[in-house]
Scaffold this active site. Structure first.
Site, mmCIF file in Angstrom:
data_model
loop_
_atom_site.group_PDB
_atom_site.id
_atom_site.type_symbol
_atom_site.label_atom_id
_atom_site.label_comp_id
_atom_site.label_asym_id
_atom_site.label_seq_id
_atom_site.Cartn_x
_atom_site.Cartn_y
_atom_site.Cartn_z
ATOM 1 N N ASN A 44 55.603 -82.240 27.249
ATOM 2 C CA ASN A 44 54.416 -82.005 26.791
ATOM 3 C C ASN A 44 53.575 -83.032 25.629
ATOM 4 O O ASN A 44 52.829 -83.332 25.710
ATOM 5 C CB ASN A 44 53.701 -80.616 26.472
ATOM 6 C CG ASN A 44 54.300 -79.753 27.179
ATOM 7 O OD1 ASN A 44 53.740 -79.376 28.527
ATOM 8 N ND2 ASN A 44 54.782 -78.541 27.041
ATOM 9 N N HIS A 130 48.360 -68.256 31.423
ATOM 10 C CA HIS A 130 48.750 -68.637 30.274
ATOM 11 C C HIS A 130 49.656 -67.239 30.145
ATOM 12 O O HIS A 130 48.588 -66.459 29.780
ATOM 13 C CB HIS A 130 48.361 -69.081 29.637
ATOM 14 C CG HIS A 130 49.930 -69.835 28.609
ATOM 15 N ND1 HIS A 130 50.132 -69.274 27.983
ATOM 16 C CD2 HIS A 130 50.958 -70.501 29.017
ATOM 17 C CE1 HIS A 130 51.417 -69.852 27.071
ATOM 18 N NE2 HIS A 130 51.808 -70.691 28.002
ATOM 19 N N GLU A 174 42.028 -71.183 32.389
ATOM 20 C CA GLU A 174 42.603 -72.082 32.000
ATOM 21 C C GLU A 174 42.226 -73.633 32.128
ATOM 22 O O GLU A 174 41.230 -73.400 33.476
ATOM 23 C CB GLU A 174 44.108 -72.989 31.952
ATOM 24 C CG GLU A 174 44.830 -71.601 31.145
ATOM 25 C CD GLU A 174 46.438 -72.000 31.784
ATOM 26 O OE1 GLU A 174 46.640 -73.526 32.535
ATOM 27 O OE2 GLU A 174 47.530 -70.798 31.389
ATOM 28 N N SER A 178 48.790 -75.210 33.799
ATOM 29 C CA SER A 178 50.282 -75.813 32.928
ATOM 30 C C SER A 178 51.492 -75.841 34.477
ATOM 31 O O SER A 178 52.383 -76.328 34.776
ATOM 32 C CB SER A 178 50.475 -74.655 31.729
ATOM 33 O OG SER A 178 51.392 -72.980 32.233
ATOM 34 N N ASP A 203 40.717 -72.467 27.933
ATOM 35 C CA ASP A 203 42.229 -73.158 27.379
ATOM 36 C C ASP A 203 42.187 -74.083 27.864
ATOM 37 O O ASP A 203 42.693 -75.034 28.794
ATOM 38 C CB ASP A 203 42.840 -71.959 27.680
ATOM 39 C CG ASP A 203 45.015 -72.406 26.939
ATOM 40 O OD1 ASP A 203 44.730 -73.884 26.838
ATOM 41 O OD2 ASP A 203 45.016 -71.308 27.268
ATOM 42 N N HIS A 206 46.393 -78.481 27.941
ATOM 43 C CA HIS A 206 46.664 -79.091 28.569
ATOM 44 C C HIS A 206 46.103 -80.259 29.118
ATOM 45 O O HIS A 206 46.524 -81.377 29.936
ATOM 46 C CB HIS A 206 47.608 -78.959 30.400
ATOM 47 C CG HIS A 206 48.786 -78.126 29.735
ATOM 48 N ND1 HIS A 206 50.088 -77.861 29.316
ATOM 49 C CD2 HIS A 206 48.875 -76.541 29.821
ATOM 50 C CE1 HIS A 206 50.957 -77.436 29.812
ATOM 51 N NE2 HIS A 206 50.220 -76.396 29.758
ATOM 52 N N LYS A 237 50.785 -79.948 22.484
ATOM 53 C CA LYS A 237 50.708 -80.646 23.647
ATOM 54 C C LYS A 237 51.060 -82.425 23.697
ATOM 55 O O LYS A 237 51.393 -82.978 23.274
ATOM 56 C CB LYS A 237 49.996 -80.392 24.775
ATOM 57 C CG LYS A 237 51.113 -78.945 25.127
ATOM 58 C CD LYS A 237 51.071 -78.131 25.997
ATOM 59 C CE LYS A 237 51.581 -76.763 25.637
ATOM 60 N NZ LYS A 237 50.952 -75.741 26.148
HETATM 61 C C1 LIG Z 1 51.602 -73.767 26.256
HETATM 62 C C2 LIG Z 1 50.312 -73.153 26.006
HETATM 63 C C3 LIG Z 1 49.798 -72.157 25.684
HETATM 64 C C4 LIG Z 1 50.481 -71.791 23.988
HETATM 65 O O1 LIG Z 1 50.254 -73.194 22.988
HETATM 66 P P1 LIG Z 1 51.719 -73.250 22.010
HETATM 67 O O2 LIG Z 1 51.038 -73.918 20.748
HETATM 68 O O3 LIG Z 1 52.880 -73.975 22.759
HETATM 69 O O4 LIG Z 1 51.858 -71.564 21.078
HETATM 70 C C5 LIG Z 1 48.685 -71.614 25.069
HETATM 71 N N1 LIG Z 1 47.965 -72.020 26.880
HETATM 72 C C6 LIG Z 1 48.761 -72.244 27.436
HETATM 73 C C7 LIG Z 1 47.862 -73.023 28.803
HETATM 74 C C8 LIG Z 1 49.688 -72.767 26.790
HETATM 75 O O5 LIG Z 1 49.438 -74.316 28.232
#
Ligand SMILES: *Cc1c(COP(=O)(O)O)cnc(C)c1O
Length: 381
Positions: A44, A130, A174, A178, A203, A206, A237
């Site tokens: 990522n 997620h 999101e 992802s 969220d 990404h 990421k």
């Molecule tokens: C990777 C991810 C997370 C978790 O984040 P980390 O910091 O790796 O624990 C949460 N939500 C989404 C959509 C993700 O892709």
């Protein structure tokens, strides 16, 4: 214990056993595994910041000035001025009244959601959200409704039918997904606030660092900063650091400091990590060419795959090539490996049955030259 071994045997028989692959070294988008070098299409590190000298320097300085650990929770003596500096940056980056740092995206999501809603409340969440968001909802004990992926009509229907039976409501999605690499219709979702009373949480794991004029994410790009109550994202990421942030109102921040258990009962992130995150946010501002190149190459790669007859999903730097069967996906992943490209197969239960896919996660390191080599290789299958 026999049940555990049997479980593993069944997984292996179905080609669904997950295993760890230790990487011996990693640099500028290339990884070495078992003495072989590959171009990495499964990280990522979207902007190629993970080896940036300015981030390394910031981390080393903080290590020297503050030591190796925060040594306590934020609510004890682990609350350094550095943490506040980072929160201040997030507040400005996201154009919200307040910022709050969590130890990871996973911890942020389980902490925020379980603190904000409880058994008298309800949650409406995208079906492809997620695992950390889902786990937060389950932990909260709120009643939850999963709307079909990016389906506004279904969300509208569920809100109309269920919203009034509960005290508080939270709508969660999101912004960039992802596994499908597509984008949520957050502008239209925000408009539902004119009809229904709910808190809106997104969220941006990404999208952070990539979308929007200032690179802050899709909320900025879509101009819905006001309407989104909770903008969450990770430093792990595109920002190539670690930890997560929430941008929100001062009231929500103060409430979470008092109630979010993953915030309260965990040691604060170490100073070197916090300083690296600060440096990384500065780079988003100073080096916008990274996101520009990434998005240009992304559009090129997706279009060329389509021209070759592949079925791709989404429109972002995450480019899933839909193959369906697990066996076919594993074969193509092995084939790519043979060509020196590390591309991970994504299998159930991460995605639905018969939707196994190869997931190309593009980064700033993947020049047109490299992408053309991948396309050349795929032409042969
Ligand atoms: C990777 C991810 C997370 C978790 O984040 P980390 O910091 O790796 O624990 C949460 N939500 C989404 C959509 C993700 O892709």
């Amino acid at each position: 214990m026999e049940g555990l071994a049997q479980f593993l045997k069944f997984k292996e028989a179905d080609n669904l056993l997950r295993q760890l692959n230790p990487i011996q070294s990693r640099k500028e988008g290339r990884i070495i595994i078992e003495q072989e070098e590959y171009i990495d299409f499964s990280s990522n590190d979207y902007l190629g910041l993970s080896c940036h000298p300015k981030i390394r320097e910031a981390a080393i300085n903080a290590w020297q000035n503050w030591g190796s650990s925060s040594c306590a929770s934020r609510l004890l003596s682990g609350d350094f001025s550095l943490h506040h500096q980072l929160e201040d940056k997030i507040r400005q980056f996201k154009n919200k009244p307040a910022g709050l740092i969590f130890n990871s995206g996973y911890q942020a999501n389980i902490g925020i959601i379980s603190a904000l809603v409880g058994k008298d409340d309800c949650v409406f969440i995208d079906r492809l959200a997620h695992a950390s968001l889902i786990d937060g909802v389950v932990l909260s004990k709120a009643k939850f409704f999963r709307f079909r992926h990016n389906d506004l009509e279904h969300l509208d229907y569920l809100l109309a039918k269920e919203r009034n039976s509960f005290k508080r409501a939270l709508v969660i999605t999101e912004t960039v997904f992802s596994m499908d690499g597509d984008i949520a219709p957050i502008k239209a979702m925000a408009e539902f606030k004119n009809k229904y009373d709910f808190l809106f949480m997104v969220d941006e794991a990404h999208a952070t660092g990539i979308y929007g004029e200032n690179g802050s994410g899709l909320v900025e790009e879509e101009g819905v900063t006001e309407q989104v109550d909770l903008i969450m994202g990770t430093f792990s990421k595109a920002l190539a650091g670690f930890g997560a942030y929430l941008a929100c109102s001062q009231t929500i921040k103060d409430y979470l400091i008092n109630t979010a258990r993953s915030f309260i009962y965990s040691t604060a992130l170490p100073p070197a990590i916090i300083a690296a995150n600060i440096a990384s946010l500065d780079l988003i501002n100073q080096e916008p060419f990274r996101r520009k190149v990434l998005l240009e190459n992304t559009a090129y790669f997706r279009q060329e795959l389509i021209n070759l007859g592949f079925s791709t999903l989404g429109q972002t730097q995450i480019v899933p090539v839909l193959l369906g069967k697990v066996e076919k996906t594993l074969r193509l992943s092995q084939y790519c490996k043979g060509l020196g490209f590390w591309v991970m197969p994504i299998r159930p239960p991460t995605v639905p049955n018969n939707q196994a896919r190869l997931r190309f996660s593009l980064s700033y390191w993947h020049s047109k030259d490299i992408l053309n080599k991948v396309l050349q290789g795929l032409k042969g299958v």
